[in-house]
Design a protein around this motif. Structure first.
Motif, PDB file in Angstrom:
ATOM      1  N   GLY A  51      -1.451  -1.048  -4.631  1.00 28.57           N
ATOM      2  CA  GLY A  51      -1.905  -1.069  -3.242  1.00 28.57           C
ATOM      3  C   GLY A  51      -2.756  -2.233  -2.804  1.00 28.57           C
ATOM      4  O   GLY A  51      -3.933  -2.316  -3.147  1.00 28.57           O
ATOM      5  N   GLY A  52      -2.183  -3.167  -2.059  1.00 29.75           N
ATOM      6  CA  GLY A  52      -2.905  -4.187  -1.327  1.00 29.75           C
ATOM      7  C   GLY A  52      -3.563  -5.287  -2.126  1.00 29.75           C
ATOM      8  O   GLY A  52      -4.349  -6.057  -1.575  1.00 29.75           O
ATOM      9  N   GLN A 112       0.825  -1.210   0.000  1.00 28.80           N
ATOM     10  CA  GLN A 112       0.000   0.000   0.000  1.00 28.80           C
ATOM     11  C   GLN A 112       0.860   1.262   0.000  1.00 28.80           C
ATOM     12  O   GLN A 112       1.870   1.347   0.713  1.00 28.80           O
ATOM     13  CB  GLN A 112      -0.896  -0.013   1.254  1.00 28.80           C
ATOM     14  CG  GLN A 112      -2.071   0.928   1.192  1.00 28.80           C
ATOM     15  CD  GLN A 112      -3.229   0.335   0.401  1.00 28.80           C
ATOM     16  OE1 GLN A 112      -3.337  -0.870   0.270  1.00 28.80           O
ATOM     17  NE2 GLN A 112      -4.081   1.199  -0.127  1.00 28.80           N
ATOM     18  N   ASN A 113       0.469   2.242  -0.846  1.00 30.15           N
ATOM     19  CA  ASN A 113       1.085   3.574  -0.896  1.00 30.15           C
ATOM     20  C   ASN A 113       2.574   3.550  -1.295  1.00 30.15           C
ATOM     21  O   ASN A 113       3.327   4.444  -0.926  1.00 30.15           O
ATOM     22  CB  ASN A 113       0.940   4.303   0.448  1.00 30.15           C
ATOM     23  CG  ASN A 113      -0.516   4.470   0.845  1.00 30.15           C
ATOM     24  OD1 ASN A 113      -1.378   4.715  -0.011  1.00 30.15           O
ATOM     25  ND2 ASN A 113      -0.788   4.327   2.136  1.00 30.15           N
ATOM     26  N   SER A 114       2.993   2.505  -1.983  1.00 31.52           N
ATOM     27  CA  SER A 114       4.406   2.444  -2.390  1.00 31.52           C
ATOM     28  C   SER A 114       4.581   2.678  -3.888  1.00 31.52           C
ATOM     29  O   SER A 114       5.684   2.976  -4.352  1.00 31.52           O
ATOM     30  CB  SER A 114       5.008   1.081  -2.019  1.00 31.52           C
ATOM     31  OG  SER A 114       4.415   0.053  -2.804  1.00 31.52           O
ATOM     32  N   LYS A 160       3.080   1.422  -8.083  1.00 30.73           N
ATOM     33  CA  LYS A 160       2.479   0.278  -8.780  1.00 30.73           C
ATOM     34  C   LYS A 160       3.491  -0.860  -8.933  1.00 30.73           C
ATOM     35  O   LYS A 160       4.710  -0.642  -8.896  1.00 30.73           O
ATOM     36  CB  LYS A 160       1.931   0.710 -10.135  1.00 30.73           C
ATOM     37  CG  LYS A 160       2.962   1.139 -11.157  1.00 30.73           C
ATOM     38  CD  LYS A 160       2.273   1.545 -12.460  1.00 30.73           C
ATOM     39  CE  LYS A 160       3.316   1.972 -13.508  1.00 30.73           C
ATOM     40  NZ  LYS A 160       2.686   2.379 -14.774  1.00 30.73           N
TER      41      LYS A 160
END
Length: 521
Positions: free
Chosen positions: A85-86, A43-45, A47
């Motif tokens: 994300g996730g 998450q939030n890193s 694609k």
């Protein structure tokens, strides 16, 4: 009576083979199995774009391995899957030996988590510039192994299983001792039995820590001694009414039946420890590589992937012994005065020229391995030694006891010098001659050494030497240094004690089974 024994023996072998196959079927590694790999975009890193995997040099596109897709977006060509994300992507891949997984890299790429059997590896895919074909990330075999355990725990488990086997043997020995027949060992030469034990300990040290660079020469000592005892058997037990081929087959059968229980025990122990140490193979690989070893005929050069490493000696011993006994039955004097010495010099000259030493055993030459050729040459030397021994025994009196003592002292000193302090080389061939002289002198029995060593302790240590030889490399698979955490020398001493104790109990156990009487109901 003989027919019933043969039938029982064959039935036991058949049942054993079935059990071994079943063990490997259910506990060996199955190469047809698949591993599940989960890819997660953190998450939030950024694609994450998955492009495929390379397994054992074979390329797999994403669509070849994906079984579950939770929101990863497929490109129009179906060769890339991207998530932000996730999101999880579950892959099912074949088990292999080498793995790499390919992702896009670039300034917009984030972090991906790779999960296999609860183990998680994170890779940061960020880079200053985009890569057209992505980047391949190597995945270690230990990370990808579904059954991977901590090495320390694997070795602990192996030791626990070995202790359980040891306790079971002791319990069964206590029960079977009441049913077993006590057989005397009056025919054993106790001095040579102790020397046999000492030589085999040198082999153990050589294989475990290479401290004894010439320890492999213990096998040559065994071959010469076996030839000596074969000649003794021929002189005292051969039936002149039998055809030569029948005499040779009878001798080989008796040797096979005597060796088989010890060999099978070592083979089973090796399988159990391989499973405990997570180093077993699939049933197909096992049958392909080890069926010849299981039948004790690998000495013909059929296979070199051995479960019981030292087991090749038994096979070479049986094959060489059969032909030597056949030659002796056909023409004793021709073999002793012509075939044996000529084959000895020819084989040793060939090995000296090609290898420079005797530290070779399963190098293939046409349909046979050098271990069998080496055995044939050295057993022939042992046969010659027997005739020399009988002649000298009649001629030498007690006044030659001092000369015998010095001969044995010189031979022993030179043998142990070559084993412990001399580099591998051409001295191997000279050392075998010294072994032959030492064995002959000990069997004459004139020296102080022979009389001093002639006791029941020497007898017992000699009896367990075969089990030590077959078991030592198997028990050496356990990392004793890792478990003990002491100095290297302490681990070697502990290892030797374990091998001797385990082999002592297993020898008593197997002898109890062999000598067990029938129980009348």
């Amino acid at each position: 009576m003989k027919k019933s024994i043969s039938k029982k023996f064959l039935f036991f072998v058949f049942i054993y083979f079935i059990l071994v196959i079943l063990i490997y079927k259910y506990y060996g590694k199955d190469n047809s199995e698949y591993l599940k790999v989960t890819l997660t975009a953190v998450q939030n890193s950024g694609k994450v774009t998955f492009r495929g995997m390379l397994i054992d040099k074979k390329w797999f596109n994403p669509n070849d391995v994906i079984i579950t897709n939770e929101g990863w977006i497929e490109d129009k060509n179906g060769i890339e899957y991207t998530a932000i994300g996730g999101k999880n992507l579950v892959l099912q891949i074949p088990v292999g030996e080498s793995y790499s997984i390919t992702f896009n890299t670039g300034p917009e790429q984030g972090v991906v988590q790779i999960e296999v059997a609860g183990k998680i590896l994170e890779n940061n895919l960020w880079a200053e510039t985009d890569s057209e074909l992505g980047r391949a990330y190597e995945l270690s075999s230990s990370f990808m192994n579904l059954n991977e355990m901590d090495e320390y725990m694997l070795n602990c488990n192996a030791v626990i299983v070995m202790i359980i086997i040891l306790v079971l043997m002791i319990v069964l020995i206590c029960f079977m001792r009441k049913l077993s027949q006590n057989k005397s060992d009056k025919n054993r030469e106790n001095a040579i039995e102790l020397l046999r034990f000492v030589i085999i300990i040198c082999v153990c040290i050589h294989h475990y820590c290479l401290y004894a660079p010439g320890g492999y020469l213990g096998v040559d000592f065994f071959f010469v001694l076996s030839g000596f005892l074969l000649m003794k058997h021929f002189k005292t037990n051969v039936n002149q009414d039998d055809l030569p081929i029948i005499s040779a087959m009878k001798y080989t059968k008796s040797r096979y039946i005597r060796l088989f229980p010890f060999y099978i025990f070592a083979f089973t122990l090796a399988i159990i420890l391989d499973i405990c140490l997570n180093s077993s193979v699939s049933i197909s690989c096992f049958i392909r590589d080890n069926i010849w070893e299981l039948l004790m005929v690998e000495g013909f050069g059929f296979t070199e992937n051995l479960i019981v490493g030292p087991g090749w000696f038994c096979s070479a011993l049986l094959i060489s012994g059969f032909f030597i006994y056949l030659f002796l039955s056909k023409a004793e004097k021709t073999y002793l005065y012509c075939i044996a010495p000529i084959s000895f010099f020819l084989i040793f000259s060939w090995m000296s020229r090609n290898f420079g030493n005797l530290n070779r055993w399963l190098q293939y030459d046409t349909i046979i391995c050098t271990g069998t050729l080496r055995g044939f040459a050295e057993m022939g030397l042992g046969c010659i030694c027997y005739d020399i021994c009988i002649y000298l025994k009649e001629k030498l009196g007690k006044e030659f006891a001092l000369i015998s003592f010095f001969i044995e002292l010189c031979c022993t000193s030179y043998i142990f010098y070559v084993i412990f302090w001399h580099e591998v080389g051409s001295d191997d061939f000279i050392c075998v001659i010294f072994m032959a002289i030492l064995i002959t002198s000990f069997f004459i029995g004139n020296s102080m050494f022979s009389k001093f060593l002639n006791n029941r302790y020497s007898n017992f240590l000699g009896k367990i030497s075969l089990a030590i030889y077959l078991n030592h490399m198997i028990l050496g698979k356990i990392n004793w240094y890792l478990l003990l955490g002491n100095s290297w020398y302490v681990s070697v001493i502990i290892y030797l004690i374990v091998v001797v104790v385990f082999s002592s109990i297993s020898t008593i156990f197997i002898n109890c089974i062999i000598n067990c009487k029938k129980v009348k109901v």
